[in-house]
Scaffold this active site. Structure first.
Site, PDB file in Angstrom:
ATOM      1  N   GLU A 146       0.836  -1.221   0.000  1.00  0.00           N
ATOM      2  CA  GLU A 146       0.000   0.000   0.000  1.00  0.00           C
ATOM      3  C   GLU A 146       0.868   1.267   0.000  1.00  0.00           C
ATOM      4  O   GLU A 146       0.769   2.106   0.911  1.00  0.00           O
ATOM      5  CB  GLU A 146      -0.989  -0.013   1.176  1.00  0.00           C
ATOM      6  CG  GLU A 146      -1.976  -1.160   1.067  1.00  0.00           C
ATOM      7  CD  GLU A 146      -3.151  -1.109   2.045  1.00  0.00           C
ATOM      8  OE1 GLU A 146      -3.173  -0.245   2.940  1.00  0.00           O
ATOM      9  OE2 GLU A 146      -4.067  -1.954   1.892  1.00  0.00           O
TER      10      GLU A 146
ATOM     11  N   GLU B 219      -4.678  -8.842  -0.328  1.00  0.00           N
ATOM     12  CA  GLU B 219      -5.482  -8.628   0.891  1.00  0.00           C
ATOM     13  C   GLU B 219      -6.936  -8.535   0.478  1.00  0.00           C
ATOM     14  O   GLU B 219      -7.291  -7.696  -0.369  1.00  0.00           O
ATOM     15  CB  GLU B 219      -5.058  -7.345   1.623  1.00  0.00           C
ATOM     16  CG  GLU B 219      -3.711  -7.464   2.310  1.00  0.00           C
ATOM     17  CD  GLU B 219      -3.318  -6.213   3.088  1.00  0.00           C
ATOM     18  OE1 GLU B 219      -4.214  -5.494   3.571  1.00  0.00           O
ATOM     19  OE2 GLU B 219      -2.103  -5.962   3.191  1.00  0.00           O
TER      20      GLU B 219
HETATM   21  O1  AHR Z   1      -4.889  -6.177   6.983  1.00  0.00           O
HETATM   22  C1  AHR Z   1      -4.800  -5.019   7.750  1.00  0.00           C
HETATM   23  C2  AHR Z   1      -4.192  -3.849   7.001  1.00  0.00           C
HETATM   24  O2  AHR Z   1      -5.027  -3.484   5.950  1.00  0.00           O
HETATM   25  C3  AHR Z   1      -2.871  -4.109   6.328  1.00  0.00           C
HETATM   26  O3  AHR Z   1      -1.793  -3.980   7.185  1.00  0.00           O
HETATM   27  C4  AHR Z   1      -2.830  -3.042   5.285  1.00  0.00           C
HETATM   28  O4  AHR Z   1      -2.093  -3.412   4.162  1.00  0.00           O
HETATM   29  C5  AHR Z   1      -4.296  -2.816   4.947  1.00  0.00           C
HETATM   30  O5  AHR Z   1      -4.631  -1.483   4.949  1.00  0.00           O
END
Ligand code: AHR
Length: 507
Positions: A173, A309
């Protein structure tokens, strides 16, 4: 009633088993208390790794595990997590609870965990606050066999043989917690980090550039434009081939109006349930959007798309640390997962990996630990029931006539979702009925094969908000009773809010 046609003799793209990947961040009780209890714990463990967790995940055949983050990855300095534990420095986990991290779970512990799980490691390098040298040396430490400085350090720390590390993430991110960069600035950095992320010996890295938030297709486009010299996956990096082989993106199912009011994981009404499903179903459109951008630059589909994710994100369980992102997991979460997997299977020609966030005790977890007790969540069961799709060939499945649906706000939500695959002379069909109150009869016209004996499994519960705890497990898998086959016509009755899989031999 819904009618659909399954073309069982027309195998399509392979459903990469890595679509069933996992994610373990140094966040709350995911690593500490979840995977790692330490060697002195009374919880049964091997070298500090929790054995009940390992056993439950081995039963899922988990293909890979992403670590150490997430946002944490861009604050993590790997040298702090190797060597004798008592000598390891501490650090502040600034993203997650502002707690002190003692680095007792580091590189060796993670690699031992992957070995126990039989999972491929997916290591995320620190691009946000680290250095190119630090990342390059980590790969050397992990994967080099000879007497190089980092290989020697690894041996001094007790590991002779190099490990195999197939997946290598270039930050996380970068538009947010990973450095607050624009796409152009990050793309340049990803090329730089990718260039020095070397293959040592016969370890070939699959470098994954950190990608977009949700439907930010422009981010994906900029990454494709900056990939390296050629489009395509090179066997050898550095000269003449790409500096990264895949681009990622993240998509969470978040329902509330703001970050401070995302809604409860367990207390929700039917309207909120349907709004959750609208958010989950959006994955289909977002996947198609990223794939379309990639097709324009890479029509031969040699660059992978990775959703590293995904999952539900609700308000934390009352009374728990807000920075630890602990939430319960209900049948609603399970149906969010099944809808995602159907979309993943349909995009198997481009999507090569996906990682649920996160495996234990955080967000949409597979497993919850409560002292020495282990809880299998409803989401866990979806992963288990869909195991037969790993590395199977996707099959075309099309609804004939109208798909059952309902209007939710300004969206028409399909309340039936399905996908199918074939492997080793068998077909597996996944079926979801999202309707909160009504059962659904599914008639599946299976074409091109002879259908053998059929078996099915069902995941449902009287309430959509049903969830499992250490003392009560209302959400468990049962045999699907209402399934029959006549000739090539398969008939299944799906209870309200349920997920089912039907498997059969074909000839
Ligand atoms: O999964 C939790 C968080 O969500 C992670 O650390 C980040 O990459 C995302 O914003």
């Amino acid at each position: 009633m819904v009618r659909a046609v399954l073309e069982a003799d027309l195998p399509g793209p392979r459903i990469n088993r890595h679509l069933y990947g996992h994610f373990a961040e140094h966040l709350g009780r995911c690593v500490y208390g979840g995977f790692w209890v330490g060697e002195d714990s009374e919880v049964p463990n091997e070298g500090g790794l929790r054995l009940d967790v390992v056993e439950a995940l081995r039963a899922l055949d988990i293909p890979n595990l992403r670590w150490p983050g997430g946002c944490f990855a861009d604050t993590y300095h790997w040298r702090d997590g190797v060597g004798p534990r008592e000598d390891r420095p501490t650090m502040v986990n600034s993203h997650w609870g502002d707690v002190v991290e003692d680095n007792s779970f580091g590189t060796h512990e993670f690699m031992a965990l992957c070995e126990l799980l039989g999972a491929d490691p997916y290591v995320s390098a620190n691009v946000g606050s680290g250095t190119v040298r630090e990342a390059a040396e980590w790969i050397e430490y992990l994967t080099r066999a000879d007497d190089s400085p980092m290989a020697r350090l690894r041996r001094e720390n007790g590991r002779d043989e190099p490990w195999r590390v197939p997946f290598w993430g270039l930050g996380n991110e970068p538009w947010g917690c990973g450095g607050g960069m624009g796409s152009g600035a990050y793309a340049e950095l990803a090329r730089q980090y990718g260039t020095y992320s070397l293959d040592h010996g016969d370890n070939h890295l699959y470098r994954i550039a950190a990608g977009a938030a949700d439907a930010d297709y422009r981010w994906t486009e900029v990454l494709l434009q900056n990939l390296g010299r050629h489009l395509g996956v090179g066997e050898v990096t550095g000269h003449g081939t790409n500096t990264y082989q895949a681009v990622s993106f993240h998509h969470y199912t978040i329902v509330g109006d703001s970050w401070d009011a995302k809604g409860s994981a367990t207390r929700f009404d039917t309207d909120e349930y349907y709004r959750t499903m609208v958010k989950a179903a959006a994955i289909e459109r977002i996947l198609a959007g990223h794939a379309a951008v990639m097709d324009a630059y890479d029509p031969d589909r040699r660059v992978g798309l990775v959703l590293d994710e995904w999952g539900t994100w609700f308000d934390v369980e009352p009374g728990t640390n807000p920075g630890f992102l602990f939430q319960q997991n209900t049948l609603r979460d399970a149906l969010v997962a099944s809808v995602h997997f159907d979309a993943f299977h349909r995009h198997a020609d481009r999507l090569v990996m996906a990682n649920i966030a996160q495996t234990v005790n955080v967000l949409q977890a597979m497993l919850l630990t409560d002292g020495d007790a282990l809880v299998l969540t409803p989401s866990y069961h979806v992963f288990a029931m869909n195991k037969g799709h790993h590395d199977a060939a996707s099959l075309p499945l099309a609804v004939r006539g109208a798909t059952p649906s309902r209007t939710v706000g300004d969206t028409e939500l399909a309340t039936f979702s399905a996908s199918a695959s074939t492997k080793d002379g068998r077909v597996l069909v996944s079926l979801t009925n999202l309707d909160a109150t009504e059962p659904l009869v599914v008639e599946l016209d299976v074409r091109g094969v002879q259908v053998g004996s059929v078996e099915g499994h069902l995941l449902t519960a009287p309430e959509i908000s049903a969830h499992n705890t250490a003392t009560d497990t209302p959400v468990v898998v049962s045999d699907l009773q209402d399934v029959s086959v006549h000739g090539g016509l398969l008939r299944v009755t799906l209870p309200a809010h349920s997920f089912a899989t039907v498997g059969f031999a074909v000839s």
